[in-house]
Design an enzyme around this catalytic site. Structure first.
Site, short mmCIF file in Angstrom:
data_model
loop_
_atom_site.label_atom_id
_atom_site.label_comp_id
_atom_site.label_asym_id
_atom_site.label_seq_id
_atom_site.Cartn_x
_atom_site.Cartn_y
_atom_site.Cartn_z
N CYS A 1 23.03 -56.88 102.56
CA CYS A 1 23.03 -57.47 101.22
C CYS A 1 23.23 -56.40 100.15
O CYS A 1 23.76 -56.67 99.07
CB CYS A 1 21.71 -58.19 100.95
SG CYS A 1 21.54 -59.78 101.77
N HIS B 1 23.42 -67.47 102.76
CA HIS B 1 24.76 -66.87 102.84
C HIS B 1 25.13 -66.65 104.30
O HIS B 1 24.25 -66.49 105.17
CB HIS B 1 24.79 -65.51 102.12
CG HIS B 1 24.66 -65.60 100.64
ND1 HIS B 1 23.88 -64.74 99.91
CD2 HIS B 1 25.22 -66.45 99.74
CE1 HIS B 1 23.95 -65.05 98.62
NE2 HIS B 1 24.75 -66.08 98.50
N GLU C 1 30.15 -66.90 95.88
CA GLU C 1 29.01 -66.03 96.19
C GLU C 1 29.43 -64.66 96.68
O GLU C 1 28.60 -63.87 97.14
CB GLU C 1 28.13 -66.71 97.23
CG GLU C 1 27.49 -67.99 96.74
CD GLU C 1 26.36 -67.75 95.75
OE1 GLU C 1 25.41 -67.02 96.07
OE2 GLU C 1 26.44 -68.29 94.61
#
Length: 474
Positions: free
Chosen positions: A394, A273, A197
């Site tokens: 992000c 996350h 990820e």
């Protein structure tokens, strides 16, 4: 906001036995994903509560892109190097053709809307805007060969994101093209055992950006054997095996690597996350007490940091009692950016949602007022991204660079005041201010998007990088 604490001096230039050369002039480049013209609320990210909650709502791609550019300008205004990562071409018509749709591009989109609408949402996702998932980066001070190592994430946990890996690889090879300075690896094999990820599950702690540091890899699960309790509500995305592969390929010394597992309870609470529950920068770490399965991991990491570098880690642990995980997810406090300022000290760039939440605002105010490296908090409005499940952190990929390495980065992507003005004009010319799901099959939107991206590659001096520019039509 006033207040500041003592700042640890950066190390002098030299060679660390566990990594590359230390360079006190190194800086951290913020490489932000530019929001694409098909930004919409598809609810595609299972386990991301904001994404799921806003599925089907009308979106405003123009506002989203302008909010992102505004955040970039705010960061650049602090004296922090800022760059732009272009959006991917969407809708991804070539993928639809590989999946059996035929005819002209317009016919392909119409048939997909009719026969597989969920697939149309996936191939139209603007999720590449969240550049924290684009790759994992190890700076030259950490690596065995003294080069910056970059591995694009395969993002196999979600179909719409897995479509990004190949083009991200192409883009990063174009931006970081000097083989003497950079190694851009191919993504890991696209298999759940190697589910990667990107930097959203990676942190780096060091006495300074240019000093060898400790790289922290956070994973959600083991793929090849069971490790404790698993989440029961949402799946854990990132595998430990992927992190171990990155450690090997980046040439990181074992004594400067930490592997820690997400708490399954945090994953079930919407911490898909690690960067939803922890953020670190140089000698500062802010982490939620429930972020990691090993409750003692943060304190142990602080002791390891001090033993390795002879200076303390400024560790701030926020308890579940003070800020429950549900509010951490809602405010994205831990998805703030923590930036090293050129004059010394650090600043936090937080979403305005934190300012509206009394506890999150109080935590940030205390960071500034008590002794420590944090000097200021800057609130930014990125509401369109937040509604889709992505905060300020992000939206950016962090790349530590020495002056020589920075000079080798493709100059066209670096944000200057003039380029920011040009990007704003570009967005206002080409982006819609309202988008609903059915618009994704509109042939005119496809033409608008390709026209916009073609102009963007000229604006950034990238040449022909998109499939519609480089590959023959049907």
């Amino acid at each position: 906001m006033g207040g500041r604490g003592d700042r640890v001096d950066r190390p002098t230039r030299g060679k660390d036995p566990a990594g590359g050369a230390a360079d006190p002039a190194a800086v951290e480049l913020q490489l932000d994903g530019l929001v694409g013209p098909t930004h919409h609320y598809g609810g595609l990210a299972y386990g991301n509560l904001a994404s799921m909650d806003h599925q089907g709502a009308p979106s405003d791609p123009r506002a989203a892109a302008l909010e992102g550019i505004g955040k970039m300008e705010r960061v650049a205004g602090l004296g922090v190097p800022q760059a732009v990562l272009p959006p991917h071409e969407r809708p991804d018509v070539p993928t639809l053709r590989r999946l059996g749709f035929t005819g002209t591009d317009e016919q392909v989109l119409a048939r997909c809307l009719r026969d597989a609408p969920d697939l149309l949402a996936a191939v139209s996702s603007a999720s590449s805007m969240w550049a924290a998932n684009a790759a994992t980066v190890s700076p030259s001070a950490d690596t065995a060969d003294g080069r910056v190592h970059i591995t694009p994430a395969n993002l196999v946990s979600h179909f719409h994101r897995s479509l990004e890996a190949a083009f991200t690889h192409r883009l990063l090879r174009r931006i970081f093209s000097d083989p003497d300075r950079f190694v851009v690896h191919p993504p890991l094999p696209p298999n759940p055992a190697m589910a990667d990820e990107g930097a959203a599950n990676h942190m780096r702690l060091a006495p300074g950006h240019g000093a060898p540091g400790i790289e922290v890899f956070v994973y959600g699960r083991r793929a090849l054997r069971v490790e404790g309790r698993e989440p029961t509500r949402f799946p854990a995305r990132h595998s430990r095996e992927a992190s171990e592969a990155l450690i090997r390929s980046h040439g990181l010394p074992a004594e400067r690597v930490v592997l820690v597992r997400q708490d399954p309870k945090a994953v079930d609470a919407g911490v898909f996350h690690n960067d939803v529950a922890a953020v670190g920068n140089e000698d500062f770490l802010l982490v939620h007490s429930e972020a990691w399965a090993d409750r003692a991991a943060a304190r142990r990491l602080a002791r390891r940091f001090e033993a390795a570098f002879g200076t303390p880690l400024h560790l701030e642990v926020v308890s579940e009692k003070r800020l429950p995980l549900s509010r951490a997810v809602a405010t994205y406090l831990f998805n703030s950016q923590v930036l090293t300022l050129p004059e010394g000290g650090m600043a936090v760039v937080a979403p305005t949602e934190c300012r509206r939440d009394a506890v999150a605002r109080e935590i940030l105010t205390e960071l500034v007022e008590r002794p420590g490296p944090i000097r200021a908090v800057h609130y930014v409005h990125v509401r369109q991204s937040m509604r889709n499940g992505g905060g300020p952190a992000c939206l950016r990929l962090r790349v530590v660079l020495t002056p020589i390495e920075r000079a080798a980065v493709h100059p066209g992507v670096m944000l200057t005041p003039e380029r920011a003005v040009a990007l704003r004009g570009w967005v206002n010319r080409h982006y819609r201010d309202r988008l609903v799901f059915q618009d994704l099959a509109d042939p005119q939107l496809l033409r608008e998007t390709r026209t916009a991206l073609d102009e963007l590659t000229r604006l950034l001096g990238l040449g022909s990088v998109y499939p519609f520019q480089t590959e023959p039509g049907p």
